[in-house]
Design an enzyme around this catalytic site. Structure first.
Site, PDB file in Angstrom:
ATOM      1  N   TYR A 162       8.273 -15.119 -13.695  1.00 15.59           N
ATOM      2  CA  TYR A 162       7.780 -13.744 -13.898  1.00 15.59           C
ATOM      3  C   TYR A 162       7.123 -13.616 -15.275  1.00 15.59           C
ATOM      4  CZ  TYR A 162       7.632  -8.694 -14.581  1.00 15.59           C
ATOM      5  OH  TYR A 162       7.205  -7.404 -14.849  1.00 15.59           O
TER       6      TYR A 162
HETATM    7  N1  NAP Z   1       9.297  -1.123 -13.996  1.00 18.01           N
HETATM    8  C1  NAP Z   1       9.153  -1.641 -15.203  1.00 18.01           C
HETATM    9  O1  NAP Z   1       9.973  -1.406 -16.105  1.00 18.01           O
HETATM   10  C2  NAP Z   1       7.993  -2.537 -15.498  1.00 18.01           C
HETATM   11  C3  NAP Z   1       7.807  -3.000 -16.823  1.00 18.01           C
HETATM   12  C4  NAP Z   1       6.713  -3.822 -17.101  1.00 18.01           C
HETATM   13  C5  NAP Z   1       5.820  -4.157 -16.094  1.00 18.01           C
HETATM   14  N2  NAP Z   1       6.032  -3.692 -14.812  1.00 18.01           N
HETATM   15  C6  NAP Z   1       5.049  -4.064 -13.782  1.00 18.01           C
HETATM   16  O2  NAP Z   1       4.719  -2.905 -13.027  1.00 18.01           O
HETATM   17  C7  NAP Z   1       4.206  -3.303 -11.757  1.00 18.01           C
HETATM   18  C8  NAP Z   1       4.828  -2.458 -10.673  1.00 18.01           C
HETATM   19  O3  NAP Z   1       6.199  -2.760 -10.567  1.00 18.01           O
HETATM   20  P1  NAP Z   1       7.301  -1.630 -10.370  1.00 18.01           P
HETATM   21  O4  NAP Z   1       8.146  -1.650 -11.557  1.00 18.01           O
HETATM   22  O5  NAP Z   1       6.670  -0.376  -9.931  1.00 18.01           O
HETATM   23  O6  NAP Z   1       8.176  -2.293  -9.202  1.00 18.01           O
HETATM   24  P2  NAP Z   1       8.357  -1.958  -7.641  1.00 18.01           P
HETATM   25  O7  NAP Z   1       8.696  -0.525  -7.456  1.00 18.01           O
HETATM   26  O8  NAP Z   1       9.268  -2.986  -7.136  1.00 18.01           O
HETATM   27  O9  NAP Z   1       6.891  -2.160  -7.055  1.00 18.01           O
HETATM   28  C9  NAP Z   1       6.347  -3.426  -6.812  1.00 18.01           C
HETATM   29  C10 NAP Z   1       5.310  -3.271  -5.720  1.00 18.01           C
HETATM   30  O10 NAP Z   1       4.725  -4.555  -5.456  1.00 18.01           O
HETATM   31  C11 NAP Z   1       4.693  -4.723  -4.059  1.00 18.01           C
HETATM   32  N3  NAP Z   1       4.753  -6.132  -3.676  1.00 18.01           N
HETATM   33  C12 NAP Z   1       5.687  -7.042  -4.033  1.00 18.01           C
HETATM   34  N4  NAP Z   1       5.468  -8.200  -3.398  1.00 18.01           N
HETATM   35  C13 NAP Z   1       4.353  -8.015  -2.637  1.00 18.01           C
HETATM   36  C14 NAP Z   1       3.639  -8.835  -1.740  1.00 18.01           C
HETATM   37  N5  NAP Z   1       4.026 -10.091  -1.465  1.00 18.01           N
HETATM   38  N6  NAP Z   1       2.552  -8.330  -1.132  1.00 18.01           N
HETATM   39  C15 NAP Z   1       2.158  -7.062  -1.356  1.00 18.01           C
HETATM   40  N7  NAP Z   1       2.812  -6.223  -2.186  1.00 18.01           N
HETATM   41  C16 NAP Z   1       3.897  -6.704  -2.818  1.00 18.01           C
HETATM   42  C17 NAP Z   1       5.920  -4.008  -3.554  1.00 18.01           C
HETATM   43  O11 NAP Z   1       5.802  -3.764  -2.165  1.00 18.01           O
HETATM   44  P3  NAP Z   1       7.134  -3.482  -1.261  1.00 18.01           P
HETATM   45  O12 NAP Z   1       7.725  -2.213  -1.801  1.00 18.01           O
HETATM   46  O13 NAP Z   1       6.583  -3.334   0.100  1.00 18.01           O
HETATM   47  O14 NAP Z   1       8.012  -4.656  -1.455  1.00 18.01           O
HETATM   48  C18 NAP Z   1       5.915  -2.754  -4.412  1.00 18.01           C
HETATM   49  O15 NAP Z   1       5.085  -1.764  -3.863  1.00 18.01           O
HETATM   50  C19 NAP Z   1       4.513  -4.798 -11.646  1.00 18.01           C
HETATM   51  O16 NAP Z   1       3.326  -5.520 -11.934  1.00 18.01           O
HETATM   52  C20 NAP Z   1       5.543  -5.051 -12.747  1.00 18.01           C
HETATM   53  O17 NAP Z   1       5.510  -6.370 -13.215  1.00 18.01           O
HETATM   54  C21 NAP Z   1       7.086  -2.901 -14.500  1.00 18.01           C
END
Ligand code: NAP
Length: 241
Positions: A162
């Site tokens: 990651y």
């Molecule tokens: N949350 C934080 O604190 C944080 C901090 C830094 C960076 N980020 C970044 O923010 C972004 C969004 O993450 P989030 O925190 O909002 O997490 P999240 O709620 O888990 O969202 C991740 C999304 O990616 C989709 N996804 C995962 N695998 C996939 C695949 N194989 N094909 C298509 N879609 C896929 C998921 O779809 P499903 O729901 O259908 O599985 C979900 O909609 C990511 O790039 C993460 O690295 C988050």
């Protein structure tokens, strides 16, 4: 980030959001639709995309489109089909938000599961490369196009695939920003969201109290800024908090 977007910031724009079914991607899709964009909701779980579609319609946002795609198995042909569908349906693409990602697992590199490494790299890095490559011909044809990545800052011990994938995304973002800094530039930037209450965050920090975290909606000013015409940055990481 303190940014107040005009209500019509994204009027008549076609914007593709990956991972639009949950978390930050869901909030971004709804926010873009509320600010006038037709959003292509791309994600793995069709039911989640349909829920976001219904919420956008209920909140009187612009009618979106749903494009289910599992980035883990998607081939170059799947991305070519995506580009053809967008061209046939909308005739243009003005913005691309790379947001979908998989956390995988915390692990020292020496013991990192090899299949999991490939899977995380495929979803977090290779999919962004393949999708950008397929959609660039559409993006460069429009005025003031935008590509926005969602990055992270995890290059410490045990962040494994990651952490490595997000460092790679920063590199891809900077290379693209430089290549596309032409007379009619495509502005390419990343957003670092900081800690946000989502499923991915809960998986990475299972012992954390989620109530201490910002919600996805709280960081939307940065997502509007990076996607809209007020942002003149190129190749930068924008801090959302
Ligand atoms: N949350 C934080 O604190 C944080 C901090 C830094 C960076 N980020 C970044 O923010 C972004 C969004 O993450 P989030 O925190 O909002 O997490 P999240 O709620 O888990 O969202 C991740 C999304 O990616 C989709 N996804 C995962 N695998 C996939 C695949 N194989 N094909 C298509 N879609 C896929 C998921 O779809 P499903 O729901 O259908 O599985 C979900 O909609 C990511 O790039 C993460 O690295 C988050």
């Amino acid at each position: 980030m303190q940014y107040v977007a005009p209500a019509d910031l994204l009027k008549d724009k076609i914007i593709l959001v990956t991972g639009a079914g949950d978390g930050i991607g869901k909030a971004a899709a709804k926010t873009y639709a509320k600010h006038g964009a037709t959003v292509v909701l791309l994600g793995r779980t069709t039911q989640k995309l349909e829920n976001v579609y219904d919420e956008i319609i209920a909140e009187k946002g612009v009618q979106p489109a749903i494009y289910p795609l599992n980035l883990e198995g998607a081939s170059p042909k799947d991305y070519a089909d995506l580009a053809n569908t967008i061209e046939d349906e909308f005739g243009a693409l003005h913005g691309l938000l790379h947001n979908a990602a998989m956390f995988g697992a915390a692990s020292p590199i020496q013991h990192h599961d090899v299949d999991l490494w490939y899977k995380v790299m495929q979803i977090n890095v290779n999919a962004a490369f393949l999708m950008t490559r397929a959609l660039l011909p559409l993006l460069v044809k429009t005025d003031d196009a935008r590509i926005v990545f969602t990055t992270d800052d995890k290059t410490q011990a045990y962040w494994g695939a990651y952490g490595t994938s997000k460092a790679a995304i920063d590199g891809l973002m900077k290379i693209l920003a430089d290549e596309l800094d032409t007379e009619n530039p495509v502005r390419v930037n990343s957003i670092y969201p900081g800690p946000v209450r989502t499923r991915l965050r809960a998986r990475a920090f299972p012992g954390e109290n989620p109530n201490t975290l910002k919600m996805p909606d709280d960081i939307m000013p940065a997502y509007l800024y990076a996607m809209g015409s007020d942002c003149e940055k190129k190749g930068e990481i924008i801090q959302a908090q």
